[in-house]
Write a protein that holds these residues in place. Structure first.
Motif, PDB file in Angstrom:
ATOM      1  N   ARG A  36       0.838  -1.207   0.000  1.00 20.55           N
ATOM      2  CA  ARG A  36       0.000   0.000   0.000  1.00 20.55           C
ATOM      3  C   ARG A  36       0.869   1.252   0.000  1.00 20.55           C
ATOM      4  O   ARG A  36       0.604   2.209  -0.739  1.00 20.55           O
ATOM      5  CB  ARG A  36      -0.913  -0.023   1.222  1.00 20.55           C
ATOM      6  N   LEU A  37       1.914   1.257   0.826  1.00 20.81           N
ATOM      7  CA  LEU A  37       2.843   2.396   0.847  1.00 20.81           C
ATOM      8  C   LEU A  37       3.487   2.598  -0.516  1.00 20.81           C
ATOM      9  O   LEU A  37       3.656   3.723  -0.975  1.00 20.81           O
ATOM     10  CB  LEU A  37       3.915   2.182   1.917  1.00 20.81           C
ATOM     11  N   ASP A  38       3.840   1.504  -1.156  1.00 21.44           N
ATOM     12  CA  ASP A  38       4.422   1.577  -2.495  1.00 21.44           C
ATOM     13  C   ASP A  38       3.430   2.207  -3.466  1.00 21.44           C
ATOM     14  O   ASP A  38       3.784   3.106  -4.234  1.00 21.44           O
ATOM     15  CB  ASP A  38       4.828   0.176  -2.955  1.00 21.44           C
ATOM     16  N   GLY A  39       2.187   1.757  -3.423  1.00 18.19           N
ATOM     17  CA  GLY A  39       1.162   2.306  -4.301  1.00 18.19           C
ATOM     18  C   GLY A  39       0.933   3.793  -4.087  1.00 18.19           C
ATOM     19  O   GLY A  39       0.612   4.521  -5.032  1.00 18.19           O
ATOM     20  N   LEU A  40       1.117   4.237  -2.855  1.00 16.94           N
ATOM     21  CA  LEU A  40       0.943   5.655  -2.528  1.00 16.94           C
ATOM     22  C   LEU A  40       2.222   6.461  -2.760  1.00 16.94           C
ATOM     23  O   LEU A  40       2.211   7.687  -2.621  1.00 16.94           O
ATOM     24  CB  LEU A  40       0.484   5.813  -1.073  1.00 16.94           C
ATOM     25  N   GLY A  41       3.321   5.775  -3.046  1.00 10.24           N
ATOM     26  CA  GLY A  41       4.597   6.457  -3.306  1.00 10.24           C
ATOM     27  C   GLY A  41       5.235   7.044  -2.058  1.00 10.24           C
ATOM     28  O   GLY A  41       5.981   8.023  -2.153  1.00 10.24           O
ATOM     29  N   ILE A  42       4.993   6.444  -0.896  1.00  7.92           N
ATOM     30  CA  ILE A  42       5.556   6.959   0.355  1.00  7.92           C
ATOM     31  C   ILE A  42       6.920   6.317   0.587  1.00  7.92           C
ATOM     32  O   ILE A  42       7.043   5.087   0.606  1.00  7.92           O
ATOM     33  CB  ILE A  42       4.611   6.683   1.540  1.00  7.92           C
ATOM     34  N   ALA A  43       7.925   7.157   0.760  1.00  6.34           N
ATOM     35  CA  ALA A  43       9.280   6.672   1.009  1.00  6.34           C
ATOM     36  C   ALA A  43       9.283   5.725   2.199  1.00  6.34           C
ATOM     37  O   ALA A  43       8.674   6.010   3.235  1.00  6.34           O
ATOM     38  CB  ALA A  43      10.223   7.842   1.264  1.00  6.34           C
ATOM     39  N   THR A  44       9.980   4.599   2.033  1.00  8.58           N
ATOM     40  CA  THR A  44       9.989   3.571   3.067  1.00  8.58           C
ATOM     41  C   THR A  44      11.390   3.025   3.261  1.00  8.58           C
ATOM     42  O   THR A  44      12.127   2.833   2.299  1.00  8.58           O
ATOM     43  CB  THR A  44       9.021   2.421   2.677  1.00  8.58           C
ATOM     44  N   TRP A  45      11.743   2.805   4.519  1.00  9.13           N
ATOM     45  CA  TRP A  45      12.958   2.070   4.880  1.00  9.13           C
ATOM     46  C   TRP A  45      12.502   0.762   5.493  1.00  9.13           C
ATOM     47  O   TRP A  45      11.713   0.758   6.443  1.00  9.13           O
ATOM     48  CB  TRP A  45      13.795   2.826   5.909  1.00  9.13           C
ATOM     49  N   ILE A  46      12.984  -0.338   4.956  1.00 11.23           N
ATOM     50  CA  ILE A  46      12.686  -1.649   5.527  1.00 11.23           C
ATOM     51  C   ILE A  46      13.722  -1.924   6.605  1.00 11.23           C
ATOM     52  O   ILE A  46      14.920  -1.736   6.403  1.00 11.23           O
ATOM     53  CB  ILE A  46      12.734  -2.759   4.451  1.00 11.23           C
ATOM     54  N   ARG A  47      13.249  -2.392   7.762  1.00 16.60           N
ATOM     55  CA  ARG A  47      14.140  -2.730   8.879  1.00 16.60           C
ATOM     56  C   ARG A  47      13.966  -4.211   9.189  1.00 16.60           C
ATOM     57  O   ARG A  47      12.853  -4.688   9.361  1.00 16.60           O
ATOM     58  CB  ARG A  47      13.803  -1.856  10.082  1.00 16.60           C
ATOM     59  N   PHE A  48      15.085  -4.922   9.225  1.00 15.69           N
ATOM     60  CA  PHE A  48      15.088  -6.355   9.454  1.00 15.69           C
ATOM     61  C   PHE A  48      16.085  -6.669  10.560  1.00 15.69           C
ATOM     62  O   PHE A  48      17.262  -6.341  10.441  1.00 15.69           O
ATOM     63  CB  PHE A  48      15.483  -7.090   8.158  1.00 15.69           C
TER      64      PHE A  48
ATOM     65  N   ARG B 194      15.984   2.276   1.348  1.00 19.77           N
ATOM     66  CA  ARG B 194      17.088   1.550   1.956  1.00 19.77           C
ATOM     67  C   ARG B 194      16.557   0.409   2.804  1.00 19.77           C
ATOM     68  O   ARG B 194      15.400   0.411   3.207  1.00 19.77           O
ATOM     69  CB  ARG B 194      17.974   2.466   2.787  1.00 19.77           C
ATOM     70  N   VAL B 195      17.451  -0.523   3.074  1.00 16.79           N
ATOM     71  CA  VAL B 195      17.165  -1.633   3.978  1.00 16.79           C
ATOM     72  C   VAL B 195      18.184  -1.560   5.102  1.00 16.79           C
ATOM     73  O   VAL B 195      19.385  -1.450   4.857  1.00 16.79           O
ATOM     74  CB  VAL B 195      17.279  -2.993   3.263  1.00 16.79           C
ATOM     75  N   GLU B 196      17.698  -1.621   6.322  1.00 18.45           N
ATOM     76  CA  GLU B 196      18.591  -1.648   7.478  1.00 18.45           C
ATOM     77  C   GLU B 196      18.558  -3.054   8.071  1.00 18.45           C
ATOM     78  O   GLU B 196      17.511  -3.512   8.527  1.00 18.45           O
ATOM     79  CB  GLU B 196      18.145  -0.629   8.532  1.00 18.45           C
ATOM     80  N   VAL B 197      19.692  -3.744   7.997  1.00 15.28           N
ATOM     81  CA  VAL B 197      19.829  -5.038   8.654  1.00 15.28           C
ATOM     82  C   VAL B 197      20.370  -4.734  10.042  1.00 15.28           C
ATOM     83  O   VAL B 197      21.512  -4.287  10.190  1.00 15.28           O
ATOM     84  CB  VAL B 197      20.759  -5.987   7.876  1.00 15.28           C
ATOM     85  N   LEU B 198      19.536  -4.932  11.039  1.00 14.14           N
ATOM     86  CA  LEU B 198      19.866  -4.557  12.410  1.00 14.14           C
ATOM     87  C   LEU B 198      20.308  -5.784  13.192  1.00 14.14           C
ATOM     88  O   LEU B 198      19.538  -6.733  13.342  1.00 14.14           O
ATOM     89  CB  LEU B 198      18.654  -3.915  13.073  1.00 14.14           C
ATOM     90  N   PRO B 199      21.533  -5.775  13.709  1.00 17.29           N
ATOM     91  CA  PRO B 199      21.983  -6.905  14.523  1.00 17.29           C
ATOM     92  C   PRO B 199      21.218  -6.960  15.844  1.00 17.29           C
ATOM     93  O   PRO B 199      21.072  -5.951  16.533  1.00 17.29           O
ATOM     94  CB  PRO B 199      23.466  -6.621  14.780  1.00 17.29           C
ATOM     95  N   PHE B 200      20.721  -8.132  16.172  1.00 19.22           N
ATOM     96  CA  PHE B 200      20.036  -8.336  17.445  1.00 19.22           C
ATOM     97  C   PHE B 200      20.973  -7.983  18.601  1.00 19.22           C
ATOM     98  O   PHE B 200      22.183  -8.186  18.533  1.00 19.22           O
ATOM     99  CB  PHE B 200      19.602  -9.802  17.574  1.00 19.22           C
ATOM    100  N   HIS B 201      20.372  -7.454  19.688  1.00 16.32           N
ATOM    101  CA  HIS B 201      21.125  -7.183  20.915  1.00 16.32           C
ATOM    102  C   HIS B 201      20.214  -7.492  22.099  1.00 16.32           C
ATOM    103  O   HIS B 201      19.017  -7.716  21.935  1.00 16.32           O
ATOM    104  CB  HIS B 201      21.609  -5.731  20.964  1.00 16.32           C
TER     105      HIS B 201
END
Length: 163
Positions: free
Chosen positions: A74-86, A114-121
């Motif tokens: 839905r965000l893609d369809g609306l053109g809203i900038a998104t950062w994926i966090r994993f 962008r994609v942020e690969v976040l190391p677990f802590h």
């Protein structure tokens, strides 16, 4: 924020009216609570995609994966900038097939900056203790640099900008 959509919408509208950049950080599970009018006042969404595998996602969150995927589309369809966090959790989310599933999904979205690969802590452990709930990740270890880079490489292989 999306648990109180009317309040969130007022805050976002007011901030936008003052020229303030707006962002929401969400798992997307409650994305259906955000109206298109509300989302028009959002400049950036930090979308947590905890797993690409339904079973792992349910184990990590206790919820279904599909609402998160739907909200991202839905965000893609609306053109809203998104950062994926994993969040990369050894023994839980680090299976290369799981990471690849998140990367494959992300690569279908044209709005992802962008994609942020976040190391677990373990910094959140005390919060669980404070609220008297059992902490399920007590034995989980943070991933090493090589593990984080391997996961980032899976995203980069799909042309995604990764941090």
């Amino acid at each position: 924020m999306l648990q109180q959509p009317a309040f969130a919408a007022r805050i976002l509208r007011g901030a936008k009216g003052m020229g303030i950049h707006t962002a929401i950080d969400t798992s997307g599970f409650l994305g259906r609570n955000a109206t298109d009018e509300m989302l028009a006042d959002v400049d950036l969404v930090l979308l947590d995609v905890k797993s690409g595998d339904e079973e792992t996602y349910r184990r990590v969150t206790g919820r279904d994966l599909q609402p998160t995927l739907d909200f991202g589309r839905r965000l893609d369809g609306l053109g809203i900038a998104t950062w994926i966090r994993f969040v990369l959790v050894p023994g839980l989310t680090d299976d290369p097939a799981n990471v690849a599933a998140v990367a494959d999904y992300t690569a279908t979205l044209g709005n992802v900056e962008r994609v942020e690969v976040l190391p677990f802590h373990q910094m959140g452990r005390a919060k669980w203790e404070e609220i008297g709930m059992p902490y399920q990740l007590g034995d989980a270890r943070p991933p090493g640099n090589d593990e984080v880079e391997a996961a980032r490489g899976i995203f980069r292989a799909r042309g995604l900008t990764t941090y």
